[in-house]
Motif scaffolding. Structure first.
Motif, PDB file in Angstrom:
ATOM      1  N   THR A 356       0.847  -1.187   0.000  1.00  0.00           N
ATOM      2  CA  THR A 356       0.000   0.000   0.000  1.00  0.00           C
ATOM      3  C   THR A 356       0.881   1.235   0.000  1.00  0.00           C
ATOM      4  O   THR A 356       1.776   1.374   0.849  1.00  0.00           O
ATOM      5  N   THR A 436      -5.049   7.654  -7.589  1.00  0.00           N
ATOM      6  CA  THR A 436      -5.361   6.429  -6.849  1.00  0.00           C
ATOM      7  C   THR A 436      -5.599   5.299  -7.831  1.00  0.00           C
ATOM      8  O   THR A 436      -6.176   5.497  -8.901  1.00  0.00           O
ATOM      9  N   VAL A 465      -3.392   4.773  -2.415  1.00  0.00           N
ATOM     10  CA  VAL A 465      -4.515   5.412  -1.730  1.00  0.00           C
ATOM     11  C   VAL A 465      -4.248   6.902  -1.572  1.00  0.00           C
ATOM     12  O   VAL A 465      -3.109   7.363  -1.593  1.00  0.00           O
TER      13      VAL A 465
END
Length: 534
Positions: A356, A436, A465
């Motif tokens: 992430t 994103t 993100v």
């Protein structure tokens, strides 16, 4: 006369009573103590006596109950030894890294149970048996051996057996004591080696199958001052070492155990791991990687008489048994491969698969592969490996211009050399896009010619993100590039240029132009006719 007999009987009774009291007939009482010392090559191994923990290795003169005691060292060795009252028993062991093999000796001392002997008795047993024993330089026989009337004092025992390393044990013999020595002899890789003159009588038709170090359980090769050859080996030297048939039992295949056993001796013999042979062949003709380095210069093993650019091959056969057709065929197949580069093999050992990142984040990443090849990977020069994306036709979504060599080529590993079985580490940066997205990227290893290394692929899923931003891709243009301007029009000042395949976040549209957001945070307008929005 009767009075003399009575006196004699009384004297004998007193003597026997004393001996019983001292435990010479019944053995030591549970209240009597001796000491135990344990010295092994692996520290911090738990030592138990009759199931009770008495300490960790190295253990020095720990007091334990006298008598027959079961001694356990970790999960690698256990044996019953005699602890003599007031005497020290010694266990000395050399243990392999995988805890599978333990060599050395145990020495125990106990009362000799001999009236008025004034001397010591020594019992020596070895595994394997039939080892020659010298006491203070004089040959006294072969094991198993019992030596009577050994004078008290300091002595040295030399144990010799063909195919095994000599072992010397020095210690002090005491009066009226039985000293028992049990020895597991350490095999020697160099003793009994015989160079063979094998003619090219075997057929070289067929495919050569070599069991890699990883397949037979060999460890990573570690060697200081590694010396390599520039060109592949140009010839073979065939060596033979005869072993007892039990090692090569066809019903229960023990050959990989034999390889691991000899490998465990290398650290002691040559201060390295691996085997000083390019290949090994068993009686069935199966071929195994030895040291596992295709471009290794074996001439550095000076005491073995190896030569540069020559691959030493060890044939392990039963004692006094000639080479069979299967072995000769394997030798012929190996000779047919001389001068050829072997196939590069790699195995990904990277654990991560999901990452992430925040939009625009730049963070260090690390991927690892194990060298499954039979030669050394090098950071530069021959056998150089490069990490790339699997699709080299367009720029990677995670491309970082500061650490990558090109939009799809990450770079090479950080180590100068990666030996067979060792790990290559690729350290670099990922640069998350401004928008994103969930990015699925596949990486592969390629050789210096650009060929993909089989089974080297690794797939990563990167979740980017942050604030929601749309994404677009620059399409082909007549000029091969596309201008980015300060405003939504042809006459607006030029900011920079972008190229087909580049990806950007975009903010809004106006008059056929699109406002894009670039990786460095700058904004600009492009002609929307040359962009594909997601």
């Amino acid at each position: 006369m009767s009075r003399i007999i009575v006196i004699f009987i009384l004297i004998v009774s007193v003597i026997v009573g004393v001996w019983f009291a001292l435990g010479y007939f019944n053995g030591p009482s549970t209240s009597e103590k001796g000491t135990l010392s344990v010295d092994v090559t692996m520290d911090s191994q738990e030592v138990k006596v009759n199931g009770v923990i008495v300490g960790n290795t190295p253990l020095k003169s720990v007091e334990v109950s006298a008598g027959k005691q079961l001694v356990e060292i970790g999960d690698i060795w256990k044996e019953k030894i005699s602890i003599g009252s007031g005497n020290e028993s010694i266990i000395s062991r050399q243990i392999s890294g995988d805890k599978k093999f333990a060599y050395g000796y145990s020495l125990s001392v106990e009362p000799a149970h001999v009236l008025f002997s004034g001397s010591s008795k020594v019992v020596i047993a070895t595994r394997p048996a039939n080892a020659n024993i010298s006491l203070d330089g004089t040959d006294v026989g072969s094991t198993p051996l019992s030596l009577e009337d050994v004078a008290p004092g300091h002595h040295a025992i030399l144990i010799k057996r063909p195919g095994y390393q000599d072992k010397t044990i020095e210690f002090d013999f005491a009066n009226d004591r039985l000293t028992t020595i049990n020895v597991d002899l350490l095999p020697s890789l160099t003793n009994q080696l015989e160079k063979l003159d094998v003619e090219d009588t075997g057929s070289d038709n067929g495919d050569l199958t070599v069991m890699s170090r990883a397949q037979w359980g060999g460890g990573s090769v570690v060697m200081n001052n590694l010396k390599l050859i520039v060109k592949p080996w140009n010839s073979l030297d065939v060596w033979s070492i005869p072993l007892e048939g039990s090692v090569l039992n066809n019903d229960v295949d023990l050959f990989p155990d034999f390889l691991r056993e000899y490998e465990s001796l290398m650290e002691t013999t040559y201060k390295t791991t691996g085997l000083p042979f390019a290949y090994l062949i068993d009686e069935k003709g199966r071929v195994y990687e030895g040291l596992g380095i295709f471009d290794f210069d074996f001439s550095q093993f000076l005491e073995l008489g190896y030569k540069a650019n020559v691959a030493p091959v060890l044939v392990v056969n039963s004692e006094d048994k000639p080479l069979n057709d299967a072995v000769r065929h394997s030798i012929a197949l190996l000779r047919s491969q001389l001068g050829k580069d072997p196939q590069i093999n790699a195995r990904s050992i990277t654990q991560l698969s999901n990452l992430t990142y925040s939009t625009g984040e730049r963070r260090k990443a690390e991927l690892k592969w194990q060298n499954m090849s039979g030669f050394v990977w090098q950071k530069s020069g021959s056998h150089r490996l490069i990490l790339t994306t699997s699709d080299t036709g367009e720029q990677s979504y995670l491309y970082d211009p500061e650490s990558w060599r090109s939009p799809h080529e990450v770079g090479t590993f950080v180590e100068d050399q990666v030996l067979p079985g060792s790990i290559a580490t690729f350290q670099f940066y990922f640069k998350a896009p401004i928008y994103t997205d969930t990015i699925n990227e596949r990486f592969v290893l390629r050789d210096e010619k650009g060929n993909v290394i089989p089974d080297s692929g690794i797939s990563l899923s990167v979740n980017v993100v942050g604030e929601q931003t749309n994404m677009l891709t620059i399409l082909d243009t007549p000029t091969g590039f596309l201008n980015v301007r300060e405003g939504a029009g042809l006459n607006a000042p030029l900011v920079t240029t972008v190229f087909p395949g580049d990806k950007f976040g975009w903010i809004r549209e106006e008059n056929g132009y699109i406002l894009i957001l670039m990786q460095d945070g700058k904004q600009g307008w492009i002609n929307g006719a040359y962009a594909r929005k997601r």
